[in-house]
Design a protein around this motif. Structure first.
Motif, mmCIF file in Angstrom:
data_model
loop_
_atom_site.group_PDB
_atom_site.id
_atom_site.type_symbol
_atom_site.label_atom_id
_atom_site.label_comp_id
_atom_site.label_asym_id
_atom_site.label_seq_id
_atom_site.Cartn_x
_atom_site.Cartn_y
_atom_site.Cartn_z
ATOM 1 N N THR A 28 0.838 -1.197 0.000
ATOM 2 C CA THR A 28 0.000 0.000 0.000
ATOM 3 C C THR A 28 0.878 1.254 0.000
ATOM 4 O O THR A 28 0.548 2.240 -0.650
ATOM 5 C CB THR A 28 -0.952 -0.007 1.217
ATOM 6 O OG1 THR A 28 -1.691 -1.238 1.211
ATOM 7 C CG2 THR A 28 -1.920 1.156 1.172
ATOM 8 N N ILE A 29 1.991 1.202 0.701
ATOM 9 C CA ILE A 29 2.913 2.343 0.740
ATOM 10 C C ILE A 29 3.638 2.484 -0.596
ATOM 11 O O ILE A 29 3.736 3.586 -1.141
ATOM 12 C CB ILE A 29 3.920 2.181 1.903
ATOM 13 C CG1 ILE A 29 3.192 2.254 3.239
ATOM 14 C CG2 ILE A 29 5.016 3.241 1.822
ATOM 15 C CD1 ILE A 29 4.032 1.848 4.441
ATOM 16 N N LEU A 30 4.162 1.382 -1.132
ATOM 17 C CA LEU A 30 4.868 1.369 -2.419
ATOM 18 C C LEU A 30 4.194 0.354 -3.346
ATOM 19 O O LEU A 30 4.644 -0.784 -3.476
ATOM 20 C CB LEU A 30 6.334 0.971 -2.231
ATOM 21 C CG LEU A 30 7.274 1.991 -1.651
ATOM 22 C CD1 LEU A 30 8.644 1.385 -1.405
ATOM 23 C CD2 LEU A 30 7.395 3.188 -2.561
ATOM 24 N N PRO A 31 3.103 0.760 -4.005
ATOM 25 C CA PRO A 31 2.389 -0.191 -4.865
ATOM 26 C C PRO A 31 3.135 -0.464 -6.169
ATOM 27 O O PRO A 31 3.954 0.345 -6.613
ATOM 28 C CB PRO A 31 1.057 0.510 -5.125
ATOM 29 C CG PRO A 31 1.352 1.959 -4.973
ATOM 30 C CD PRO A 31 2.452 2.064 -3.952
ATOM 31 N N ALA A 32 2.807 -1.586 -6.765
ATOM 32 C CA ALA A 32 3.371 -1.912 -8.073
ATOM 33 C C ALA A 32 2.770 -0.974 -9.115
ATOM 34 O O ALA A 32 1.565 -0.738 -9.133
ATOM 35 C CB ALA A 32 3.066 -3.362 -8.423
ATOM 36 N N THR A 33 3.627 -0.418 -9.941
ATOM 37 C CA THR A 33 3.191 0.427 -11.065
ATOM 38 C C THR A 33 3.915 -0.120 -12.291
ATOM 39 O O THR A 33 3.809 -1.307 -12.557
ATOM 40 C CB THR A 33 3.535 1.906 -10.803
ATOM 41 O OG1 THR A 33 4.930 2.019 -10.524
ATOM 42 C CG2 THR A 33 2.741 2.468 -9.626
ATOM 43 N N SER A 34 4.664 0.711 -12.975
ATOM 44 C CA SER A 34 5.493 0.202 -14.066
ATOM 45 C C SER A 34 6.706 -0.531 -13.501
ATOM 46 O O SER A 34 7.415 -1.220 -14.229
ATOM 47 C CB SER A 34 5.933 1.346 -14.976
ATOM 48 O OG SER A 34 6.693 2.292 -14.248
ATOM 49 N N THR A 35 6.944 -0.373 -12.217
ATOM 50 C CA THR A 35 7.998 -1.101 -11.512
ATOM 51 C C THR A 35 7.341 -1.975 -10.449
ATOM 52 O O THR A 35 6.214 -1.701 -10.021
ATOM 53 C CB THR A 35 8.994 -0.139 -10.832
ATOM 54 O OG1 THR A 35 8.291 0.676 -9.895
ATOM 55 C CG2 THR A 35 9.693 0.736 -11.853
ATOM 56 N N PRO A 36 8.007 -3.017 -10.004
ATOM 57 C CA PRO A 36 7.431 -3.873 -8.960
ATOM 58 C C PRO A 36 7.190 -3.095 -7.667
ATOM 59 O O PRO A 36 7.845 -2.091 -7.402
ATOM 60 C CB PRO A 36 8.490 -4.953 -8.741
ATOM 61 C CG PRO A 36 9.370 -4.908 -9.936
ATOM 62 C CD PRO A 36 9.305 -3.506 -10.451
ATOM 63 N N GLY A 37 6.240 -3.578 -6.870
ATOM 64 C CA GLY A 37 5.935 -2.946 -5.591
ATOM 65 C C GLY A 37 6.694 -3.598 -4.450
ATOM 66 O O GLY A 37 7.543 -4.476 -4.642
ATOM 67 N N ALA A 38 6.360 -3.151 -3.250
ATOM 68 C CA ALA A 38 7.062 -3.618 -2.049
ATOM 69 C C ALA A 38 6.855 -5.112 -1.793
ATOM 70 O O ALA A 38 7.737 -5.778 -1.259
ATOM 71 C CB ALA A 38 6.611 -2.811 -0.842
ATOM 72 N N LYS A 39 5.709 -5.627 -2.189
ATOM 73 C CA LYS A 39 5.453 -7.050 -1.970
ATOM 74 C C LYS A 39 6.429 -7.910 -2.779
ATOM 75 O O LYS A 39 6.861 -8.963 -2.324
ATOM 76 C CB LYS A 39 4.020 -7.395 -2.347
ATOM 77 C CG LYS A 39 3.552 -8.721 -1.789
ATOM 78 C CD LYS A 39 2.200 -9.171 -2.279
ATOM 79 C CE LYS A 39 1.094 -8.194 -2.068
ATOM 80 N NZ LYS A 39 -0.219 -8.721 -2.438
ATOM 81 N N ALA A 40 6.794 -7.449 -3.977
ATOM 82 C CA ALA A 40 7.743 -8.189 -4.805
ATOM 83 C C ALA A 40 9.120 -8.260 -4.141
ATOM 84 O O ALA A 40 9.877 -9.200 -4.375
ATOM 85 C CB ALA A 40 7.861 -7.535 -6.183
ATOM 86 N N ALA A 41 9.429 -7.277 -3.327
ATOM 87 C CA ALA A 41 10.709 -7.264 -2.603
ATOM 88 C C ALA A 41 10.615 -7.996 -1.269
ATOM 89 O O ALA A 41 11.595 -8.049 -0.522
ATOM 90 C CB ALA A 41 11.162 -5.826 -2.371
ATOM 91 N N GLN A 42 9.454 -8.540 -0.944
ATOM 92 C CA GLN A 42 9.218 -9.276 0.303
ATOM 93 C C GLN A 42 9.585 -8.438 1.523
ATOM 94 O O GLN A 42 10.303 -8.882 2.420
ATOM 95 C CB GLN A 42 9.980 -10.599 0.300
ATOM 96 C CG GLN A 42 9.575 -11.505 -0.827
ATOM 97 C CD GLN A 42 10.401 -12.770 -0.901
ATOM 98 O OE1 GLN A 42 11.448 -12.901 -0.280
ATOM 99 N NE2 GLN A 42 9.921 -13.723 -1.674
ATOM 100 N N VAL A 43 9.047 -7.228 1.571
ATOM 101 C CA VAL A 43 9.373 -6.336 2.679
ATOM 102 C C VAL A 43 8.823 -6.831 4.013
ATOM 103 O O VAL A 43 9.372 -6.500 5.063
ATOM 104 C CB VAL A 43 8.904 -4.879 2.420
ATOM 105 C CG1 VAL A 43 9.649 -4.263 1.257
ATOM 106 C CG2 VAL A 43 7.418 -4.802 2.220
ATOM 107 N N GLY A 44 7.771 -7.634 3.993
ATOM 108 C CA GLY A 44 7.227 -8.171 5.244
ATOM 109 C C GLY A 44 8.247 -9.038 5.965
ATOM 110 O O GLY A 44 8.473 -8.892 7.174
ATOM 111 N N ALA A 45 8.890 -9.932 5.229
ATOM 112 C CA ALA A 45 9.926 -10.783 5.822
ATOM 113 C C ALA A 45 11.123 -9.940 6.260
ATOM 114 O O ALA A 45 11.719 -10.197 7.312
ATOM 115 C CB ALA A 45 10.362 -11.851 4.820
#
Length: 187
Positions: A52-69
């Motif tokens: 939600t803070i860094l959503p996926a746009t033309s670039t991947p979002g925070a979930k793709a970087a596994q920020v939760g882990a």
């Protein structure tokens, strides 16, 4: 009772025992622990907060970087116990704020509702940070936001897809022209 009826009865008994045991285990199991402080459900929630803070746009979002882990590791390994407590209580407060505002937990909100909630929490943390004493801990949402940014931009995904990255940059050039719309440098 003939042999066929006996085998059928034994099959029903064994099948019922196996299904009953699996059902009992499924009903009593807790979410898998990721580390000493966090379980998998909390890490999934942190991934959604990050997205939600860094959503996926033309670039991947925070979930793709596994920020939760990443947040789970950083909070456990790098935060003082009092900051760990604030962070973990913040996860509960986030759900409480979501329930109060929308009548459901954060994970059940749609993207627009999540953005609205986190924008309100961001405003709350900005006010808190302006008035807090130096010895007081940071606001839990500020911690989440800082860890999201750190986790994303130091990840492979963030450094190579959102930023410009040269693994071997070559000579030092201290003054490079910037064109509007160029991505910032990772290195």
């Amino acid at each position: 009772m003939n042999r066929r009826e006996a085998m059928s009865a034994v099959g029903w008994l064994l099948g019922g025992t196996l299904v009953g045991a699996d059902l009992l285990v499924a009903c009593t199991s807790k979410p898998a622990k990721v580390n000493e402080l966090f379980d998998q459900d909390q890490v999934t929630m942190l991934d959604e907060v990050g997205e939600t803070i860094l959503p996926a746009t033309s670039t991947p979002g925070a979930k793709a970087a596994q920020v939760g882990a990443f947040m789970a590791v950083m909070v456990q390994d790098c935060y003082k116990p009092e900051d760990q407590k604030v962070f973990l209580e913040g996860l509960k407060k986030l759900d409480e704020a979501s329930d109060k505002k929308f009548g459901k937990q954060f994970m059940k909100l749609d993207a627009g509702q999540r953005t609205t909630l986190l924008t309100a929490l961001d405003n709350e943390q900005k006010e808190y940070m302006q008035t807090k004493e130096p010895e007081q801990p940071s606001h839990y949402f500020r911690m989440m936001k800082e860890l999201t940014l750190l986790g994303f931009f130091t990840s492979e995904v963030g450094a190579t897809k959102a930023l410009r990255y040269l693994p071997v940059p070559g000579k030092y050039e201290g003054c490079i022209d910037y064109k509007k719309g160029d991505r910032a440098w990772a290195t």
